[in-house]
Design an enzyme around this catalytic site. Sequence first.
Site, PDB file in Angstrom:
ATOM      1  N   ASP A 180       0.825  -1.211   0.000  1.00  0.00           N
ATOM      2  CA  ASP A 180       0.000   0.000   0.000  1.00  0.00           C
ATOM      3  C   ASP A 180       0.861   1.264   0.000  1.00  0.00           C
ATOM      4  O   ASP A 180       0.386   2.339   0.378  1.00  0.00           O
ATOM      5  CB  ASP A 180      -0.915   0.018   1.225  1.00  0.00           C
ATOM      6  CG  ASP A 180      -2.356  -0.338   0.867  1.00  0.00           C
ATOM      7  OD1 ASP A 180      -2.602  -0.683  -0.299  1.00  0.00           O
ATOM      8  OD2 ASP A 180      -3.233  -0.271   1.747  1.00  0.00           O
ATOM      9  N   ASP A 192      -7.718  -6.532  13.693  1.00  0.00           N
ATOM     10  CA  ASP A 192      -7.370  -7.859  14.209  1.00  0.00           C
ATOM     11  C   ASP A 192      -8.254  -8.258  15.387  1.00  0.00           C
ATOM     12  O   ASP A 192      -8.756  -9.380  15.457  1.00  0.00           O
ATOM     13  CB  ASP A 192      -5.893  -7.897  14.609  1.00  0.00           C
ATOM     14  CG  ASP A 192      -5.460  -6.669  15.383  1.00  0.00           C
ATOM     15  OD1 ASP A 192      -6.329  -5.872  15.783  1.00  0.00           O
ATOM     16  OD2 ASP A 192      -4.246  -6.491  15.596  1.00  0.00           O
TER      17      ASP A 192
END
Length: 661
Positions: A238, A391
């Site tokens: 990214d 997460d």
Amino acid sequence: MAPNPVVITLERPENFSLIEMNDSSPLSKSHEKEKATSPKRLTRVFLLKAQRVLTFVPWLAVKSFVIVGSVRKRIASSDLNQEDPRYRGRLYKFIKVSLTISVIALLIESVAFYNKWDLSLMNPWEVQNLVQWLYMTWMDFRADYVAPLVVTLSRFCILLFMIQSLDRLIQCLGCFWIKYKKLKPVIEEEDIEDGSNYPMVLVQMPMCNEREVYEQSIGAVCQLDWPKDRFLIQVLDDSDNELIQKLIREEVMSWREKGVNIIYRHRFIRTGYKAGNLKSAMACDYVKDYEFVAIFDADFQPNPDFLKLTIPHFRGKPDVGLVQARWFFVNKDENLLTRLQNINLCFHFEVEQQVNGVFLNFFGFNGTAGVWRIKALEDSGGWLERTTVEDMDIAVRAHLNGWKFVFLNDVKVLCELPESYEAYKKQQHRWHSGPMQLFRLCLPAILTSKISVWKKTNLIFLFFLLRKLILPFYSFTLFCIILPLTMFIPEAELPAWVICYVPIIMSILNILPAPKSFPFLMPYLLFENTMSVTKFNAMVSGLFQLGNAYEWVVTKKTGRASESDLLSLAERESRNLNEEKIQRRLSESGLETLIQLNEQKLPVVKKKNKIYRKELALAFLLLTAATRSLLSKQGIHFYFLLFQGVSFLVMGLDLIGEQVS
């Protein structure tokens, strides 16, 4: 009774003298001699002590001069406007108001102390002047209205403190039980020598502008011991820097030429941070051919046997959705900041993750160094971009859907800790604001889920409220606000066991998983209280959706490949390896990248350590309270406030961690 004299007469007295003796001890003469010499010996002792004092004073003066000089240089070289004003806000204003009030109160108390005012037994009409009358009025108002409020708040915080300490103690007892019984996750033995029996594994490496670590991490993942046709590596880049994109792409191409099944992916629309990156990668058509997905952040370097140690724990257990490995830090001894972080994270993995994994089959996914069953991800709704802790989000949703987790304390993956206070501060802000965002969003789903009442209680009250909200709340409120406040309100003084004994016991429990860190017990205790202001601010911003709650800053990496590489950091940070690699390929794109790499060497960016106003304001607040405590001769309170104030001063001047020359 006086002794009787003894007279001795000799036959030939011409050669002798008449002696008259007293019937006393035979050691009397030596005793008198010692008395005569004792003043000389005492003088010698005093002179030696005086010499030591005179030697110590110049040493102390030199050290003080050096420290003051370092502080002056830091202030002179730092830009007071560098710190993002979003990190200050209302909390900073509240601390400044508290500091102003404490300084005024200290001045008044100092006047009362040196004038020896004892107005507690005086009649208001016997007061001599207006100043004494105002001081007496304040004492009455303080005792009747302020003290009860402070006492109530302090008792509430002490209750939360004791509940959290009890939770910590129970977790440690659970860890001791695991060690005593040698409890470990077991796997079913099965012969998988045939390559076709190996499950298909997808390995994902999300990264963003990771120039320092991409090469070593990609190299480590490409050397995983697994059949080449049974796993695929996705490098999910990214980066918004075109040069870094080309360097990572070249690295992927070099491994692909060696026969590794690896691909490079780059998003043109980079939304959702890491969650958006992983979600985009999971949308590829070929993902349906894979059963498991292993995730490694850019600075993580798994050992070649990682998959062979983790994948077998899924075998014969269709309800296991996640296998999480432990982190191991290559730069844990780099500086004081990394040593203190290592204590925290060793406790997190050794105690929190292991105990929750063994007894509850649930813990928070650490975001990396773990293997997911792809079906568990799909059943739980996949990666969502709604928080900065994707997460923890996926772990909670998988738990609500009945999936079980396995934690492997013996499987370690190399990574690195942030070495600068700025990077660590931003990381902790994200780690403590995200859970509050998630709690607010997933509370209805927890209440309406089909899991047992015990699991709901554990998730709401222990996992979220106690460990994510209450801990930073009482730590900051009790030790950074109430404690200095009680120095000016003696009626609400905190007992010594609250500020000394219990915190030391809890710190000892925290250090047990890292026994070599015992010399850092007191710095660790002070460090945890100092970081409470950052964690409290992050918790409040996440809970109430304040401005910087959704901010994601990539943690700065240094690219330490192993502990032995600490001596060659300068060589690793150079770009020579990249240049040689590009020159060897002699491709048109490689030459173009080399030209851009050389051009990028020209600009020099000056980096400076920052000054953090919030920490400095708290430092002066605590030191002011320490001065007031000194007037009251409160030993433990004075030393705690003094050392805690110095700790905040060190943090505020950014004198801990990586120093930029």
